[in-house]
Design an enzyme around this catalytic site. Structure first.
Site, PDB file in Angstrom:
ATOM      1  N   HIS A   1       0.878  -1.183   0.000  1.00  0.00           N
ATOM      2  CA  HIS A   1       0.000   0.000   0.000  1.00  0.00           C
ATOM      3  C   HIS A   1       0.909   1.225   0.000  1.00  0.00           C
ATOM      4  O   HIS A   1       1.849   1.305   0.786  1.00  0.00           O
ATOM      5  CB  HIS A   1      -0.879  -0.024   1.251  1.00  0.00           C
ATOM      6  CG  HIS A   1      -2.006   0.952   1.215  1.00  0.00           C
ATOM      7  ND1 HIS A   1      -1.804   2.316   1.271  1.00  0.00           N
ATOM      8  CD2 HIS A   1      -3.346   0.773   1.129  1.00  0.00           C
ATOM      9  CE1 HIS A   1      -2.977   2.926   1.220  1.00  0.00           C
ATOM     10  NE2 HIS A   1      -3.930   2.006   1.132  1.00  0.00           N
TER      11      HIS A   1
ATOM     12  N   ARG B   1      -6.174  10.224  -0.390  1.00  0.00           N
ATOM     13  CA  ARG B   1      -5.846  10.695  -1.742  1.00  0.00           C
ATOM     14  C   ARG B   1      -7.117  10.874  -2.554  1.00  0.00           C
ATOM     15  O   ARG B   1      -7.247  11.810  -3.348  1.00  0.00           O
ATOM     16  CB  ARG B   1      -4.889   9.710  -2.421  1.00  0.00           C
ATOM     17  CG  ARG B   1      -3.461   9.881  -1.947  1.00  0.00           C
ATOM     18  CD  ARG B   1      -2.540   8.824  -2.493  1.00  0.00           C
ATOM     19  NE  ARG B   1      -2.691   7.555  -1.814  1.00  0.00           N
ATOM     20  CZ  ARG B   1      -2.747   6.380  -2.408  1.00  0.00           C
ATOM     21  NH1 ARG B   1      -2.673   6.284  -3.720  1.00  0.00           N
ATOM     22  NH2 ARG B   1      -2.874   5.274  -1.691  1.00  0.00           N
TER      23      ARG B   1
HETATM   24  O1  MEZ Z   1      -9.190  -1.902  -0.207  1.00  0.00           O
HETATM   25  C1  MEZ Z   1      -8.299  -1.424   0.482  1.00  0.00           C
HETATM   26  O2  MEZ Z   1      -7.269  -2.021   0.740  1.00  0.00           O
HETATM   27  C2  MEZ Z   1      -8.441  -0.031   0.990  1.00  0.00           C
HETATM   28  C3  MEZ Z   1      -9.568   0.774   0.474  1.00  0.00           C
HETATM   29  C4  MEZ Z   1      -7.531   0.455   1.831  1.00  0.00           C
HETATM   30  C5  MEZ Z   1      -7.434   1.858   2.194  1.00  0.00           C
HETATM   31  O3  MEZ Z   1      -6.550   2.516   1.677  1.00  0.00           O
HETATM   32  O4  MEZ Z   1      -8.239   2.350   2.975  1.00  0.00           O
END
Ligand code: MEZ
Length: 556
Positions: free
Chosen positions: A326, A346
């Site tokens: 992430h 974002r």
């Molecule tokens: O689906 C995900 O992993 C998600 C929306 C995570 C996030 O950034 O909140």
């Protein structure tokens, strides 16, 4: 810990560029998206899964020859926790129609649908019911919830585009076409998603989406969903929940059908046998393997248990050659390292900025492209922001949210993160957050089909333990939908299968013996045991991954 005086000085550069960036944002001028060629090159050079030598070939088992991260090899090519010759398969502690392994979103949705279809259900979970990545999901669930500019057709295209066109088409089709009815199901059970004053559901943009279709409950969307379905499951008499009871081995019968499982009581430290007509693996992901040495957003029990269980009885794995990092994990303060900072920031307009307060990537690129760009900015461009512990990151300019949407917008939409950072002495309505990619999602997993079936009759799978829905890179918001769509499908089909099953057969652990022989021949160390159940942070090699500067992108 509040920002140091050095970081406060650097924040001034962010503030200096903010008025112009805001102006451009209001005019709709975004940082340009990468071309496909640029994106591929960036991934190749900077994404941790594409790094040379980041993969290792499996030498044993059904996917022998396929290369995955070495951390996956460790759990897939490993010995059982039990000695098949010392387990008494005549002692049955519980008997049920459908046994569900895992108490997160997929397992709980499966329990509800199996129960709806008239069978007895046991849901066994390693920790407490709901201790899972679903509970920790923040920024949303993707679905087409109203007619108009969007349709499942676009949801399908976005999902396979995000997955590099490698996703299994029928799985994606199933996801996107069932998503709208899953939203109705959740709302019918009482889940409360954020709405606009006119009563319509609020929708956001996340990376790789061509339309706004991400639904949220502030920044605690997973908690809201899990609260709803867990309450429902706990209120149904025919669903029995066994907590602190991980499965350590699946049991087959002499016809090769799944016939139950051996569980381990974490409190009494005893093994026990559950006989079942059908079993559903819904054990979730594996962030706690710290692939590539990264910290993780995942819950403490995310150790890839279901992968090991399924693999040992003959189910192949797919799409494990890329992991999802992430883009925005916290890196300051140090105790919050790896923690998810939702993509919704974002989606709501917060910019990613380097040490000079400059944008360097379009914030709505898919996650793999965005994470690679942050790594590049820190490593190649030397424009990372060094934090107090010597690691580098980039700014996520959260104060833009109130400036774009009005005062109070951030505290309302991001109540969880606002409160958390406030405790550290950081007011994210006024100061940006320092972030760096963090291991978030297991893109691949066990092979399964659109009916939730695996190659073992009577064994079903759903959610993060499976592979194919997301191809090589998942889009934000598709995971919460995946667990519910495929959890429901697996629950229903397992129940129908259990109702039809007439002959139970004789229990056997021969598949474990056979796998052990393969391990023996390949010379795999006997100390390698899985499922590992919990990460061992007293082990220096695990500890190093989570707590030191030895991961990509750090400045020493
Ligand atoms: O689906 C995900 O992993 C998600 C929306 C995570 C996030 O950034 O909140």
């Amino acid at each position: 810990m509040a920002y140091t005086s050095e970081l406060k000085q650097l924040i001034k550069r962010v503030e200096e560029t903010r008025p112009l960036r805001l102006e451009k944002k209001r005019q709709g001028t975004e940082f340009p998206r990468m071309s496909l060629v640029e994106k591929e090159e960036r991934l190749r050079k900077f994404h941790p899964s594409y790094k040379e030598n980041s993969l290792q070939e499996l030498k044993v088992g059904p996917s022998k020859g396929y290369s995955v991260a070495p951390e996956f090899c460790e759990i897939l090519e490993s010995w059982s926790r039990i000695d098949p010759d010392r387990i008494d398969l005549s002692k049955i502690t519980y008997e049920t129609d459908v046994l569900i392994v895992g108490g997160g979103g997929a397992g709980t949705a499966a329990a509800l649908l199996a129960h709806d279809n008239g069978v007895r259900v046991i849901l066994a979970t390693k920790l407490r019911h709901g201790d899972a990545n679903t509970m920790m999901a923040e920024g949303g669930i993707q679905a087409v919830s109203k007619p108009g500019k969007d349709s499942p057709y676009y949801h399908y295209l976005d999902t396979i585009g995000g997955g590099h066109f490698k996703n299994i088409p029928l799985l994606v089709y199933t996801l996107v076409t069932q998503a709208p009815s899953v939203m109705q199901w959740l709302e019918g059970l009482g889940a409360m998603f954020d709405k606009k004053p006119d009563g319509n559901l609020k929708v956001f943009h996340l990376g790789g989406m061509s339309r706004k279709r991400d639904h949220v409950a502030a920044d605690i969307t997973g908690t809201e969903i899990m609260r709803t379905i867990r309450d429902e499951a706990r209120n149904r008499e025919g669903i029995r929940v066994l907590e602190f009871s991980p499965v350590v081995e699946l049991v087959l019968n002499e016809r090769g059908e799944c016939a139950g499982a051996i569980l381990y009581n974490l409190e009494t430290e005893e093994y026990f046998l559950v006989k079942a007509k059908a079993v559903i693996l819904a054990t979730g992901g594996s962030g706690r393997l710290h692939i590539g040495g990264f910290p993780t957003t995942n819950h403490y029990g995310a150790t890839g248990d279901g992968l090991a269980l399924g693999y040992r009885c003959g189910i192949g794995v797919c799409f494990l050659h890329t992991s999802q990092y992430h883009p925005t994990g916290a890196i300051f303060p140090e105790q919050a390292e790896g923690l998810l900072v939702s993509e919704k920031f974002r989606g709501a307009g917060a910019h990613l900025l380097n040490i000079d307060g400059e944008q360097f990537v379009c914030e709505t690129e898919p996650r793999d492209a965005c994470a690679s760009s942050i790594i590049r900015e820190c490593i190649q461009m030397g424009k990372g922001v060094p934090n107090a512990t010597g690691k580098a990151g980039v700014w996520l300019d959260s104060p833009m949210i109130d400036l774009l949407h009005g005062e109070g917008a951030l505290t309302k939409e991001f109540v969880g993160k606002y409160k958390l950072f406030k405790r550290y002495g950081i007011d994210i309505t006024k100061e940006p957050m320092l972030v760096y990619p963090t291991l978030h999602y297991q893109n691949g997993g066990l092979e399964f089909n659109e009916r939730g079936e695996t190659s073992i009759p009577g064994l079903y799978a759903a959610g993060e333990v499976t592979g194919g829905v997301h191809g090589e890179n998942r889009l934000g918001g598709n995971s919460l939908m995946d667990v519910l769509v495929f959890g429901r499908i697996a629950g229903k089909n397992a129940a129908l299968y259990a109702k039809e099953k007439v002959q139970d057969g004789r229990f056997t652990l021969d598949h474990v013996r056979k796998f052990h022989q393969e391990l023996e021949r390949a010379g795999v160390d006997r100390k390698r045991i899985s499922p590992i159940l919990l990460p061992d942070y007293s082990n220096p090699s695990v500890k190093r991954r989570q707590l030191t500067t030895e991961y990509q992108g750090t400045i020493r």
